[in-house]
Design a protein around this motif. Sequence first.
Motif, short mmCIF file in Angstrom:
data_model
loop_
_atom_site.label_atom_id
_atom_site.label_comp_id
_atom_site.label_asym_id
_atom_site.label_seq_id
_atom_site.Cartn_x
_atom_site.Cartn_y
_atom_site.Cartn_z
N GLN A 13 0.97 -1.17 -0.02
CA GLN A 13 0.14 -0.15 -0.02
C GLN A 13 1.02 1.32 0.05
O GLN A 13 1.78 1.18 0.68
N LYS A 14 0.45 2.24 -0.70
CA LYS A 14 0.96 3.50 -0.67
C LYS A 14 0.40 4.64 0.25
O LYS A 14 -0.81 4.53 0.42
N VAL A 15 1.15 4.89 1.50
CA VAL A 15 0.57 5.53 2.56
C VAL A 15 1.07 6.99 2.29
O VAL A 15 2.16 7.15 2.39
N LYS A 16 0.21 8.06 2.68
CA LYS A 16 0.42 9.54 2.35
C LYS A 16 0.18 10.21 3.62
O LYS A 16 -1.08 10.36 3.83
N ILE A 17 0.90 10.83 4.21
CA ILE A 17 0.39 11.61 5.44
C ILE A 17 0.94 13.04 5.25
O ILE A 17 2.17 13.46 4.94
N THR A 18 0.20 13.84 5.21
CA THR A 18 0.39 15.23 4.98
C THR A 18 0.08 16.02 6.40
O THR A 18 -1.05 15.82 6.99
N VAL A 19 1.02 16.96 6.83
CA VAL A 19 0.79 17.66 7.99
C VAL A 19 0.72 19.18 7.56
O VAL A 19 1.42 19.58 6.85
N LEU A 43 5.62 6.14 11.47
CA LEU A 43 5.54 7.27 10.96
C LEU A 43 4.77 8.54 11.52
O LEU A 43 5.07 9.50 11.64
N THR A 44 3.79 8.04 12.08
CA THR A 44 2.73 9.08 12.70
C THR A 44 3.60 9.66 13.78
O THR A 44 3.59 10.88 13.93
N ARG A 45 4.49 8.80 14.67
CA ARG A 45 5.13 9.48 15.93
C ARG A 45 6.27 10.19 15.25
O ARG A 45 6.28 11.22 16.18
N GLN A 46 6.91 9.92 14.43
CA GLN A 46 8.12 10.89 13.91
C GLN A 46 7.43 12.29 13.30
O GLN A 46 8.06 13.29 13.59
N LEU A 47 6.23 12.23 12.84
CA LEU A 47 5.73 13.53 12.29
C LEU A 47 4.99 14.20 13.61
O LEU A 47 4.84 15.40 13.27
N ALA A 48 4.71 13.55 14.32
CA ALA A 48 4.31 14.40 15.73
C ALA A 48 5.16 15.09 16.07
O ALA A 48 4.75 16.34 16.50
N ALA A 49 6.32 14.80 16.30
CA ALA A 49 7.31 15.71 16.69
C ALA A 49 7.68 17.07 15.75
O ALA A 49 7.83 18.26 16.21
N GLU A 106 5.01 19.48 6.25
CA GLU A 106 5.73 18.17 6.30
C GLU A 106 4.74 16.93 5.35
O GLU A 106 3.48 17.10 5.48
N GLN A 107 5.35 16.36 4.65
CA GLN A 107 4.56 15.18 3.86
C GLN A 107 5.53 13.99 3.64
O GLN A 107 6.72 14.24 3.17
N VAL A 108 4.78 12.85 3.82
CA VAL A 108 5.53 11.59 3.60
C VAL A 108 4.74 10.62 3.07
O VAL A 108 3.67 10.42 3.28
N VAL A 109 5.52 9.97 2.09
CA VAL A 109 4.78 9.01 1.17
C VAL A 109 5.62 7.89 1.17
O VAL A 109 6.87 7.89 0.90
N GLU A 110 4.91 6.75 1.84
CA GLU A 110 5.79 5.45 2.10
C GLU A 110 5.01 4.52 1.61
O GLU A 110 3.92 4.36 1.71
N GLN A 111 5.64 3.52 1.09
CA GLN A 111 5.26 2.08 0.61
C GLN A 111 5.14 1.16 1.86
O GLN A 111 6.29 0.98 2.60
N VAL A 112 3.96 0.73 2.21
CA VAL A 112 4.03 -0.24 3.30
C VAL A 112 3.44 -1.52 2.95
O VAL A 112 2.57 -1.64 2.28
N ASP A 113 4.08 -2.48 3.41
CA ASP A 113 3.81 -3.85 2.94
C ASP A 113 3.68 -4.83 4.36
O ASP A 113 4.21 -4.44 5.28
#
Length: 75
Positions: A2-8, A36-42, A16-23
Amino acid sequence: MQKVKITVEVDGEVVEQVVEQVDGTLEQREEKIDALTRQLAAKTLQASVDRVAVPRPLFRRRGETSDTKDSKQEH
Protein backbone atom coordinates in the motif's frame (compact mmCIF):
# COMPACT_ATOMS: atom_id res chain seq x y z
CA MET A 1 1.69 -3.30 -0.80
CA GLN A 2 0.00 0.00 0.00
CA LYS A 3 1.04 3.56 -0.61
CA VAL A 4 0.53 5.67 2.53
CA LYS A 5 0.61 9.45 2.29
CA ILE A 6 0.56 11.62 5.42
CA THR A 7 0.38 15.38 5.04
CA VAL A 8 0.76 17.78 7.96
CA GLU A 9 -0.59 21.31 7.65
CA VAL A 10 -0.26 24.13 10.15
CA ASP A 11 -2.51 27.12 9.51
CA GLY A 12 -3.21 25.83 6.01
CA GLU A 13 0.48 25.53 5.09
CA VAL A 14 1.99 22.11 4.38
CA VAL A 15 4.91 21.70 6.77
CA GLU A 16 5.64 18.02 6.18
CA GLN A 17 4.57 15.32 3.78
CA VAL A 18 5.60 11.69 3.81
CA VAL A 19 4.80 9.10 1.17
CA GLU A 20 5.74 5.58 2.12
CA GLN A 21 5.20 2.14 0.64
CA VAL A 22 3.91 -0.16 3.37
CA ASP A 23 3.70 -3.91 3.08
CA GLY A 24 3.65 -7.00 5.26
CA THR A 25 0.98 -8.35 7.52
CA LEU A 26 -1.75 -6.14 8.88
CA GLU A 27 0.14 -5.91 12.19
CA GLN A 28 3.40 -4.95 10.42
CA ARG A 29 1.61 -2.28 8.40
CA GLU A 30 0.02 -0.88 11.54
CA GLU A 31 3.41 -0.72 13.28
CA LYS A 32 5.05 1.06 10.32
CA ILE A 33 2.24 3.60 10.05
CA ASP A 34 2.30 4.17 13.80
CA ALA A 35 6.07 4.82 13.67
CA LEU A 36 5.57 7.31 10.82
CA THR A 37 2.87 9.08 12.78
CA ARG A 38 5.06 9.41 15.87
CA GLN A 39 7.93 10.84 13.82
CA LEU A 40 5.62 13.38 12.24
CA ALA A 41 4.11 14.32 15.61
CA ALA A 42 7.43 15.80 16.75
CA LYS A 43 7.84 17.73 13.49
CA THR A 44 4.26 18.99 13.74
CA LEU A 45 4.79 20.23 17.28
CA GLN A 46 7.98 22.02 16.27
CA ALA A 47 6.27 23.63 13.28
CA SER A 48 3.47 24.85 15.56
CA VAL A 49 5.94 26.25 18.07
CA ASP A 50 7.88 27.99 15.31
CA ARG A 51 4.72 29.84 14.26
CA VAL A 52 3.96 31.22 17.72
CA ALA A 53 4.85 34.87 18.12
CA VAL A 54 7.81 35.65 20.34
CA PRO A 55 6.49 36.19 23.86
CA ARG A 56 6.42 39.72 25.20
CA PRO A 57 8.76 40.53 28.06
CA LEU A 58 7.25 40.42 31.50
CA PHE A 59 6.34 43.74 33.05
CA ARG A 60 8.35 42.90 36.13
CA ARG A 61 11.94 43.42 37.01
CA ARG A 62 14.28 41.28 39.04
CA GLY A 63 14.94 42.34 42.60
CA GLU A 64 18.38 42.42 44.16
CA THR A 65 17.82 39.01 45.71
CA SER A 66 16.66 37.69 42.33
CA ASP A 67 13.08 37.69 43.58
CA THR A 68 10.73 39.34 41.14
CA LYS A 69 9.10 42.62 42.14
CA ASP A 70 6.35 44.62 40.58
CA SER A 71 7.61 47.21 38.14
CA LYS A 72 5.81 50.00 40.02
CA GLN A 73 8.04 52.56 41.63
CA GLU A 74 8.41 52.14 45.35
CA HIS A 75 7.85 55.32 47.35
